[in-house]
Design a protein around this motif. Sequence first.
Motif, PDB file in Angstrom:
ATOM      1  N   LEU A  22       0.827  -1.205   0.000  1.00 27.32           N
ATOM      2  CA  LEU A  22       0.000   0.000   0.000  1.00 27.32           C
ATOM      3  C   LEU A  22       0.863   1.258   0.000  1.00 27.32           C
ATOM      4  O   LEU A  22       0.562   2.235  -0.699  1.00 27.32           O
ATOM      5  N   TYR A  25       2.229   1.866  -3.430  1.00 23.68           N
ATOM      6  CA  TYR A  25       1.195   2.421  -4.308  1.00 23.68           C
ATOM      7  C   TYR A  25       0.996   3.916  -4.045  1.00 23.68           C
ATOM      8  O   TYR A  25       0.964   4.731  -4.976  1.00 23.68           O
ATOM      9  N   LEU A  26       0.889   4.288  -2.759  1.00 25.97           N
ATOM     10  CA  LEU A  26       0.649   5.689  -2.413  1.00 25.97           C
ATOM     11  C   LEU A  26       1.843   6.575  -2.758  1.00 25.97           C
ATOM     12  O   LEU A  26       1.677   7.734  -3.152  1.00 25.97           O
ATOM     13  N   PHE A  39      -7.662  10.100  -1.839  1.00 27.66           N
ATOM     14  CA  PHE A  39      -7.147   8.793  -1.424  1.00 27.66           C
ATOM     15  C   PHE A  39      -7.264   8.608   0.095  1.00 27.66           C
ATOM     16  O   PHE A  39      -6.508   7.852   0.703  1.00 27.66           O
ATOM     17  N   TYR A  42      -7.537   5.103   1.388  1.00 32.32           N
ATOM     18  CA  TYR A  42      -6.279   4.357   1.397  1.00 32.32           C
ATOM     19  C   TYR A  42      -5.418   4.765   2.597  1.00 32.32           C
ATOM     20  O   TYR A  42      -4.774   3.922   3.229  1.00 32.32           O
ATOM     21  N   ARG A  45      -6.816   3.164   5.576  1.00 38.44           N
ATOM     22  CA  ARG A  45      -6.464   1.743   5.579  1.00 38.44           C
ATOM     23  C   ARG A  45      -5.025   1.545   6.041  1.00 38.44           C
ATOM     24  O   ARG A  45      -4.732   0.626   6.812  1.00 38.44           O
TER      25      ARG A  45
END
Length: 322
Positions: A22, A25-26, A39, A42, A45
């Motif tokens: 994650l 990705y960010l 986002f 996200y 999360r």
Amino acid sequence: MTSNNHLEPRPAHVVREEIGDLEAYLHGIPEGIRSSGAFAAYESRLKGLKDELYWSELGAEAEKRNESLMDLRLHNSRDVATVPPTMLGELLKKWQRFYDALGQSAKGEATPRGFIARDITKQTQLGVLATPPGSFVVRMVLQPEQQAIDPSESLAFRAYGLLQGLAAVGDDSAQLRAEYQKVQARVASHYVDILQLLDGEHLDVDVNLATPGGAVGFEHTGISHSWAASAQSAFTDSIEFEENELALVGLLSGANLRRLTFELDLGQDDAIKGDIFPDLQTRVDGAVIGARYKAIVRERVEFDKMQGRPNISYVLIGLEPD
């Protein structure tokens, strides 16, 4: 906010892998777009995963050590990246006193002041471990005397239950007064001290437990610095200002027979001074300064509304070697 959660975090390596994916990705998203809020789910999360990793690692260490662990996990509401070391040291000192008092109350032997019996403090003594990385956490181990076959029946865990009761009512003054009646004045006083210390730094604290073998599992209790004023008010309102006769154990640190005054060291940086009842003069004359005594003390409490605090005076009316 207080909860009594039996968490089931996944193994740490699984959580770390998901965090890594994650974060990768960010990190690939331009900062301007990422900070726009698009986002947010996200980001939320990711925060949840880091919390899960914390619980997973806490449980793994408890299993590895085969000991119950207690964490004080601090959160700064002002988004400040440091915590003063003097404050942290003061918190640990106050927390141990608070937990000793909780244990005394849980055992049904609460006293307002003085030494707490050694058979209680052996069960409530906490030992600081190496601090986990990544957050403001003080990790402590419950001492061997507390590693009972059924931890939920140990004095240390019963003390934690009283803590949960205090925290569960938050800043509700009426309910706090009711809880104070259950735990008695010494616990309430230490609780107020801790909240005021946290409030000075705008810190909240999570008090987390992990027990090996699944006997208790995980427990979580949150304490907010914002409760300090209500806790102090409830404590003041719950005190009955009257004369009390106290049985205290301490070291006789001073006695002046000409002025008929005494000083008793109660331990934990606590001491009282007051007058000696005239009929007790002969007994005090034969006492040994620095020796440990059982003292009967008459306490008079008068609340000074102008100062907003109680004025307390003491008269020594009984003294026996401990």
